[in-house]
Scaffold this active site. Structure first.
Site, PDB file in Angstrom:
ATOM      1  N   HIS A   6      -9.066   0.000  -2.251  1.00 32.10           N
ATOM      2  CA  HIS A   6      -9.239   1.226  -2.504  1.00 32.10           C
ATOM      3  C   HIS A   6      -9.173   1.881  -4.149  1.00 32.10           C
ATOM      4  CE1 HIS A   6      -9.352   3.119   1.514  1.00 32.10           C
ATOM      5  NE2 HIS A   6      -8.988   1.933   1.864  1.00 32.10           N
ATOM      6  N   HIS A  65      -2.650  -4.558   2.478  1.00 35.02           N
ATOM      7  CA  HIS A  65      -3.847  -4.368   2.841  1.00 35.02           C
ATOM      8  C   HIS A  65      -3.764  -4.116   4.662  1.00 35.02           C
ATOM      9  CE1 HIS A  65      -8.262  -4.532   3.137  1.00 35.02           C
ATOM     10  NE2 HIS A  65      -8.325  -5.510   3.450  1.00 35.02           N
ATOM     11  N   HIS A  74      -4.109  -8.546  -3.195  1.00 30.07           N
ATOM     12  CA  HIS A  74      -3.878  -7.227  -2.280  1.00 30.07           C
ATOM     13  C   HIS A  74      -4.364  -7.620  -0.847  1.00 30.07           C
ATOM     14  CE1 HIS A  74      -4.195  -3.369  -0.474  1.00 30.07           C
ATOM     15  NE2 HIS A  74      -5.479  -3.615  -0.056  1.00 30.07           N
ATOM     16  N   ASP A 130       0.763  -1.366   0.099  1.00 33.82           N
ATOM     17  CA  ASP A 130      -0.096  -0.036  -0.137  1.00 33.82           C
ATOM     18  C   ASP A 130       0.954   1.219  -0.005  1.00 33.82           C
ATOM     19  OD1 ASP A 130      -2.997  -0.997   1.803  1.00 33.82           O
ATOM     20  OD2 ASP A 130      -1.637  -2.189   0.763  1.00 33.82           O
ATOM     21  N   ASN A 169     -27.492  31.990   1.582  1.00 38.97           N
ATOM     22  CA  ASN A 169     -28.208  33.170   0.259  1.00 38.97           C
ATOM     23  C   ASN A 169     -29.847  32.908   0.195  1.00 38.97           C
ATOM     24  OD1 ASN A 169     -27.742  30.623  -0.775  1.00 38.97           O
ATOM     25  ND2 ASN A 169     -26.269  31.729  -2.045  1.00 38.97           N
ATOM     26  N   ASP A 178     -29.335  27.415   4.445  1.00 41.00           N
ATOM     27  CA  ASP A 178     -29.447  28.041   3.044  1.00 41.00           C
ATOM     28  C   ASP A 178     -29.186  29.650   3.242  1.00 41.00           C
ATOM     29  OD1 ASP A 178     -30.089  28.816   0.786  1.00 41.00           O
ATOM     30  OD2 ASP A 178     -32.176  28.229   0.631  1.00 41.00           O
TER      31      ASP A 178
END
Lengths: 147, 652
Positions: free
Chosen positions: B233, B402, B284, B171, B620, B618
């Site tokens: 990943h 891993h 892996h 990794d 705006n 929110d």
């Protein structure tokens, strides 16, 4: 009477859990065994400070009949529990440690030089090969030693 | 351990005794430092795997979200699958690469196709200067890589010889300095210096794209000597959560979306593994008792888009369900999710599970094969499983990655399984070494370790341990504060006398159950809570010195806590919905998303509270919420002066 016994059981149960935690952290394969070379670390992390000779004997006690290089939790637990209950191998009190440094500092300077400390640590008593790595000592030792 | 008797003649036994005392103390001190280091690592690992498990549990939920909300995405996907492959490739090239110009003002590296080793050098120099490769080149490299990968089989077979040793790296997780270190120590890839990179090139570190580009370019220059295996990943859903998606969108604001799209496909074309000298399997994660290498050689690997998009169930699969002893896909209380997906797109369930096992499993010392409850996917496999599978295919060894290991590598299962991990200081400065392996047939594998450190490498051990420990405790405390309500309730339930105190045992029990982390709570307690002189825990001190900053004052603290806890998950869902990566989400989308989310998680938050919060966010008042702002608003404040201090008076 029953109370005393209960209390004792609770204390033992707590020790068991504490020992299990310390053991598991070094049990890399999660199969309730640790490398024998980690036993010293585990025992010391639990607050007991056996000498090298005493550690050697303890390992002999928890090893298998035919040593495998691994120590099983089932054998380690009772031995360690007893050590904690009997308060064996207590760590050195601070004032004793301070006096130990003072003994080596024959000229009463209030410090030991790095070379002197290396010499004492690696040539006397029960030498430890990593003693030479003095970077690992605390910045302010009891005597305010040099690094 | 040394056990020398008193063989030294020394003047004065007092001096000898003194030396012994100091040595004894020092050993204890070293041991306690080592234990603290291991505790810190345990914390990092538990939290990492718990997060991964959370990911896996969301699999059906995410696929449902994608089905119903990412309709744009889905249509695109279906269109693509319908056209001829070669036509599609031409279309891709036109869409992805040709339409993007590289301006004259661009000062970064310029690649020349077909690529040569000059381009590798160019990139390495540029990335050392922290330059960013222009999107045009990124896309061209990825596009070409995908084209070449398509021709590779699921497993690459490699032979070694004394003049051609093979280097295996684990990794890297976006840690570019580690890749530089490896090339510095071991040389650049070439025909005489072949490499296998065993997955997880991306996520977490901040140079995932640079690493991926270097590896892809090297692969294009030396396709027969640079081997890439897929890791868990290399998965666009994982990237949504673990940082790679964010990195790309940040570095490539204009063209990031296109890069992400092509990555999705590229990942699926990465080979599953490598077989060296017909006797060493390099993959892996690991294996399971049902791993079928013959089947794995034949499956259509490109249909495995993401671990979080589970396959369709066929009637056939119901029979095999009972035999499988692994965590597979979990389905919610509403039963199977109806899909419109065609069977062309996806792998059958048993094939999907075969790949999950390869990418997610971990070796353990216990015999047998058990669901990998730590990560939520794949299994834990014991030495018996290793022997069985290796013997079945006449293999001698399994090399996998891993898992982060303190020394960068670890050997287990009687020498048959080797873990190799190449990202040093993965969790924190000083947490672990990185390593790589050199293989040559007829000789034992050789291991090489390194650690990329900056100024801190010259700090004393005690300081390095402290750094790692405080980092671990900090992230653990963040977990704790995110479950404050549940924890408080659990504590109070146990506190019959309403004293505000619990025994250490009771406190540890609550922590473990609520947080779901198997950690040495008793040993860690002094770092996490106040303990009185009787050894009892003042449990509310678990939450001292840290609080979640409220985004708006009016927000109810339980809501804030819940949103904080799920912020990573919300981020993923949001990113999945926000297909144009605009960063904005409408009020209805927010409400609908929250409804689904809370139903799935059984979160009891009042609808009106959420509405109120959304309205407040929110800013705006235009009916849309900037989600990144929304998430940034939830953060945790640590009172730094009260974090763990190095205990100067404590001699160990």
């Amino acid at each position: 009477m029953a109370d005393e016994k209960d209390r004792q059981e609770i204390i033992v149960a707590e020790f068991h859990k504490k020992i299990k935690e310390a053991f598991e952290v070094f049990d890399h394969e999660s199969n309730n065994t640790v490398d024998v070379r980690e036993i010293g670390t585990i025992i010391r992390s639990l607050g007991c400070c056996p000498t090298e000779g005493e550690l050697h004997d303890l390992i002999a006690e928890v090893e298998e009949e035919e040593p495998t290089g691994y120590i099983r939790f089932e054998k380690f637990l009772p031995v360690m529990t007893e050590m904690l209950l009997e308060r064996r191998y207590r760590p050195i009190p601070e004032d004793v440690l301070l006096r130990a440094f003072e003994v080596l500092d024959s000229a009463k300077r209030g410090f030991l030089t790095k070379d002197e400390l290396i010499k004492y640590m690696t040539e006397e008593g029960a030498p430890h090969s990593e003693m030479a790595a003095l970077e690992n000592l605390p910045r302010k030792g009891p005597l305010g030693k040099t690094m | 351990s040394n056990c020398f008797s008193l063989t030294f003649i020394f003047c004065g036994s007092a001096a000898l005794k003194a030396a012994l005392i100091i040595q004894n103390w020092y050993r204890g001190y070293k041991a306690r430092l080592k234990a603290r280091q291991h505790y810190a690592l345990t914390i990092f690992q538990s939290i990492e795997y718990a997060d991964e498990q959370g990911q896996m549990q969301l699999s059906t939920f995410f696929s449902f979200m994608l089905e119903h909300y990412a309709h744009v995405h889905k249509e695109e996907l279906e269109l693509r699958n319908q056209s001829l492959e070669s036509e599609q490739d031409m279309q891709d090239r036109h869409d992805y690469v040709d339409l993007i110009d590289v301006p004259d003002s661009y000062n970064g590296p310029r690649l020349q196709f077909p690529l040569t080793c000059t381009d590798i050098d160019l990139l390495l120099e540029a990335f050392k200067e922290q330059q960013i490769l222009h999107a045009h080149y990124v896309l061209e490299v990825l596009f070409e890589t995908k084209k070449v990968l398509k021709q590779m089989p699921n497993f690459t077979h490699v032979q070694t010889s004394p003049s051609k040793e093979l280097t295996i790296c684990g990794d890297l997780h976006g840690k570019l300095d580690d890749l530089f270190m490896i090339f510095y120590k071991n040389g650049l890839p070439s025909e005489s210096n072949p490499y296998v990179f065993n997955g997880d090139f991306v996520d977490r570190g901040k140079n995932s794209i640079e690493i991926l580009i270097i590896l892809c370019v090297s692969f294009l220059v030396y396709p027969n000597d640079l081997h890439l295996n897929r890791g868990n990943h290399e998965d666009f859903m994982m990237n949504l959560r673990y940082g790679f998606t964010k990195e790309i969108l940040h570095k490539y604001k204009l063209h990031g979306k296109r890069i992400l799209q092509i990555l999705e496909e590229l990942y699926a074309w990465l080979p599953i593994g490598t077989i060296v000298d017909n006797e060493i399997l390099v993959i892996h994660g690991g294996i399971s008792e049902t791993t079928d290498l013959n089947l794995l050689h034949c499956i259509e690997r490109n249909k495995m888009k993401s671990v979080l998009i589970p396959p369709m169930e066929t009637d056939r699969d119901y029979d095999t369900d009972s035999k499988h002893n692994k965590v597979g896909v979990t389905f919610n209380a509403h039963g199977r999710i109806k899909t419109n997906r065609s069977s062309i797109e996806h792998l059958p369930k048993h094939e999907w599970e075969q790949i999950i096992d390869i990418l997610w499993s971990d070796p353990r010392g216990k015999n047998g094969c058990f669901p990998n409850t730590g990560r939520g996917g794949g299994c834990y496999f014991g030495p018996d499983v290793t022997s069985k599978i290796l013997n079945k295919y006449q293999l001698k060894m399994l090399i996998r990655s891993h898992e982060c290991k303190p020394e960068g590598y670890e050997i287990c299962h009687d020498g048959k399984v080797v873990t190799i991990f190449s990202a040093s200081n993965y969790y924190e400065e000083g947490s672990n070494r990185g390593a790589y392996i050199k293989l040559c047939s007829g000789t034992a594998p050789r291991f090489f370790q390194y650690q990329v450190t900056k100024a801190t490498c010259f700090q004393p051990l005690r300081q390095r341990v402290y750094t790692m420990e405080s980092s671990a405790i900090k992230i653990l405390k963040e977990r704790v504060i995110s479950r404050k309500s549940d924890l408080t309730r659990a504590f109070q339930l146990q506190d019959h006398r309403k004293s505000g105190k619990l025994s250490l045992s009771q406190w540890a029990f609550c922590m473990e159950n609520i947080l779901g982390l198997n950690l040495p709570w008793r040993s860690l307690s002094s770092n996490l809570v106040n303990i009185d002189k009787n050894g009892n825990v003042e449990y509310m001190s678990s939450f001292q010195n840290i609080h979640i900053e409220k985004p708006v004052q009016e927000a109810h603290s339980t809501l804030v806590e819940t949103l904080y806890r799920y912020r990573s998950d919300l981020e993923i869902i949001f990113n999945a919905i926000d297909t144009d990566h605009s960063g904005l989400i409408s009020m209805e989308e927010f409400r609908a998303m929250w409804k689904l989310f809370s139903a799935h998680y059984n979160v009891l938050i009042d609808d009106s509270q959420v509405n109120k919060l959304a309205n407040l966010m929110d800013l705006n008042k235009d009916g849309s919420i900037d989600f990144n702002e929304f998430l940034k608003a939830f953060y945790v404040v640590h009172r730094y002066e009260d974090l763990m201090k190095p205990n100067v008076t404590n001699l160990g």
